[in-house]
Scaffold this motif. Structure first.
Motif, mmCIF file in Angstrom:
data_model
loop_
_atom_site.group_PDB
_atom_site.id
_atom_site.type_symbol
_atom_site.label_atom_id
_atom_site.label_comp_id
_atom_site.label_asym_id
_atom_site.label_seq_id
_atom_site.Cartn_x
_atom_site.Cartn_y
_atom_site.Cartn_z
ATOM 1 N N UNK A 24 0.905 -1.233 0.071
ATOM 2 C CA UNK A 24 -0.055 -0.026 -0.033
ATOM 3 C C UNK A 24 0.930 1.208 -0.040
ATOM 4 N N UNK A 25 1.814 1.292 0.721
ATOM 5 C CA UNK A 25 2.896 2.301 0.903
ATOM 6 C C UNK A 25 3.353 2.641 -0.373
ATOM 7 N N UNK A 26 4.058 1.470 -1.144
ATOM 8 C CA UNK A 26 4.714 1.570 -2.291
ATOM 9 C C UNK A 26 3.771 2.314 -3.382
ATOM 10 N N UNK A 27 2.634 1.800 -3.360
ATOM 11 C CA UNK A 27 1.887 2.014 -4.387
ATOM 12 C C UNK A 27 1.275 3.510 -4.588
ATOM 13 N N UNK A 28 0.883 3.926 -2.983
ATOM 14 C CA UNK A 28 0.626 5.316 -3.068
ATOM 15 C C UNK A 28 1.855 6.282 -3.417
ATOM 16 N N UNK A 37 2.081 6.239 -13.896
ATOM 17 C CA UNK A 37 0.846 5.780 -14.240
ATOM 18 C C UNK A 37 0.557 4.396 -13.796
ATOM 19 N N UNK A 38 -0.981 4.246 -13.604
ATOM 20 C CA UNK A 38 -1.571 3.039 -13.138
ATOM 21 C C UNK A 38 -0.963 1.925 -13.505
ATOM 22 N N UNK A 39 -0.835 1.674 -15.019
ATOM 23 C CA UNK A 39 -0.324 0.588 -15.734
ATOM 24 C C UNK A 39 0.969 0.178 -15.374
ATOM 25 N N UNK A 40 1.938 1.308 -15.268
ATOM 26 C CA UNK A 40 3.199 1.049 -14.851
ATOM 27 C C UNK A 40 3.293 0.248 -13.684
ATOM 28 N N UNK A 41 2.609 0.890 -12.760
ATOM 29 C CA UNK A 41 2.877 0.399 -11.203
ATOM 30 C C UNK A 41 2.390 -0.841 -11.466
ATOM 31 N N UNK A 42 1.202 -1.254 -11.962
ATOM 32 C CA UNK A 42 0.754 -2.735 -12.093
ATOM 33 C C UNK A 42 1.530 -3.795 -12.476
ATOM 34 N N UNK A 43 2.430 -3.269 -13.874
ATOM 35 C CA UNK A 43 3.383 -3.879 -14.368
ATOM 36 C C UNK A 43 4.521 -4.285 -13.571
ATOM 37 N N UNK A 44 4.855 -3.147 -12.903
ATOM 38 C CA UNK A 44 6.035 -3.503 -12.323
ATOM 39 C C UNK A 44 5.988 -4.346 -10.737
ATOM 40 N N UNK A 49 -4.443 -4.795 -13.206
ATOM 41 C CA UNK A 49 -4.921 -3.521 -13.184
ATOM 42 C C UNK A 49 -6.062 -3.281 -11.986
ATOM 43 N N UNK A 50 -6.984 -4.376 -11.922
ATOM 44 C CA UNK A 50 -7.837 -4.332 -10.838
ATOM 45 C C UNK A 50 -7.346 -4.823 -9.497
#
Length: 70
Positions: A24-28, A37-44, A49-50
């Motif tokens: 959670x911390x990392x995502x925020x 971007x959301x897509x980049x975070x999801x990939x990394x 995505x969901x």
């Protein structure tokens, strides 16, 4: 005005750092401080995505609870 924004930023960072889940911390941080971007975070992070948005939503709920008590 800039000083007020810096204080708010530091306050928000202190709340994020109190979250129980390191993902959670990392995502925020990635989304709101590193402007990824959301897509980049999801990939990394190897999330769908969901799945990423579910964790993000839980993080915001937890942040709201922390903010209420501070």
């Amino acid at each position: 005005a800039i000083q007020d924004l810096l204080k708010k930023k530091l306050y928000i960072q202190s709340l994020i750092d109190q979250l129980s889940n390191p993902d959670m911390i990392d995502i925020l941080y990635r989304r709101y401080f590193y402007h990824q971007k959301w897509e980049f975070i999801a990939y990394e992070k190897h999330y769908t995505y969901q799945g990423l948005h579910k964790i993000h939503a839980k993080a915001l709920i937890e942040l709201e609870k922390l903010n209420t008590f501070c």
